[in-house]
Motif scaffolding. Structure first.
Motif, mmCIF file in Angstrom:
data_model
loop_
_atom_site.group_PDB
_atom_site.id
_atom_site.type_symbol
_atom_site.label_atom_id
_atom_site.label_comp_id
_atom_site.label_asym_id
_atom_site.label_seq_id
_atom_site.Cartn_x
_atom_site.Cartn_y
_atom_site.Cartn_z
ATOM 1 N N ARG A 1 0.987 -1.113 0.049
ATOM 2 C CA ARG A 1 0.188 0.027 0.052
ATOM 3 C C ARG A 1 0.705 1.232 -0.013
ATOM 4 N N GLY B 1 -4.103 1.603 -4.649
ATOM 5 C CA GLY B 1 -3.079 1.395 -3.173
ATOM 6 C C GLY B 1 -4.207 1.486 -2.028
ATOM 7 N N GLY C 1 -4.853 -1.526 0.785
ATOM 8 C CA GLY C 1 -4.863 -1.534 2.190
ATOM 9 C C GLY C 1 -6.068 -2.041 2.933
#
Length: 67
Positions: free
Chosen positions: A3, A60, A64
């Motif tokens: 991430r 990203g 996460g």
């Protein structure tokens, strides 16, 4: 870790894309010997790079959440 890497790469792409866009539009005239200055083709290319950076940031953020 993934991430963070994606967020960093996306941010760098967005910054570069906006810089190229502003150079192509003639707003940023630095460095003085750049071939991109006031070249309208770089407005489009820069926007595409910035959009790609935003997409990487979104990927990203989703990476996460799933971890």
């Amino acid at each position: 870790m993934l991430r963070t890497a994606l967020m960093l790469v996306g941010a760098v792409l967005m910054i570069m894309g906006m810089f190229f866009t502003l150079q192509g539009a003639g707003v940023i005239m630095w460095p003085a010997d750049s071939f991109m200055l006031a070249d309208k083709g770089w407005v489009t290319k820069g926007l595409m790079i910035a959009i790609a950076g935003a997409a990487v940031i979104l990927i990203g953020r989703r990476a996460g959440k799933s971890a």
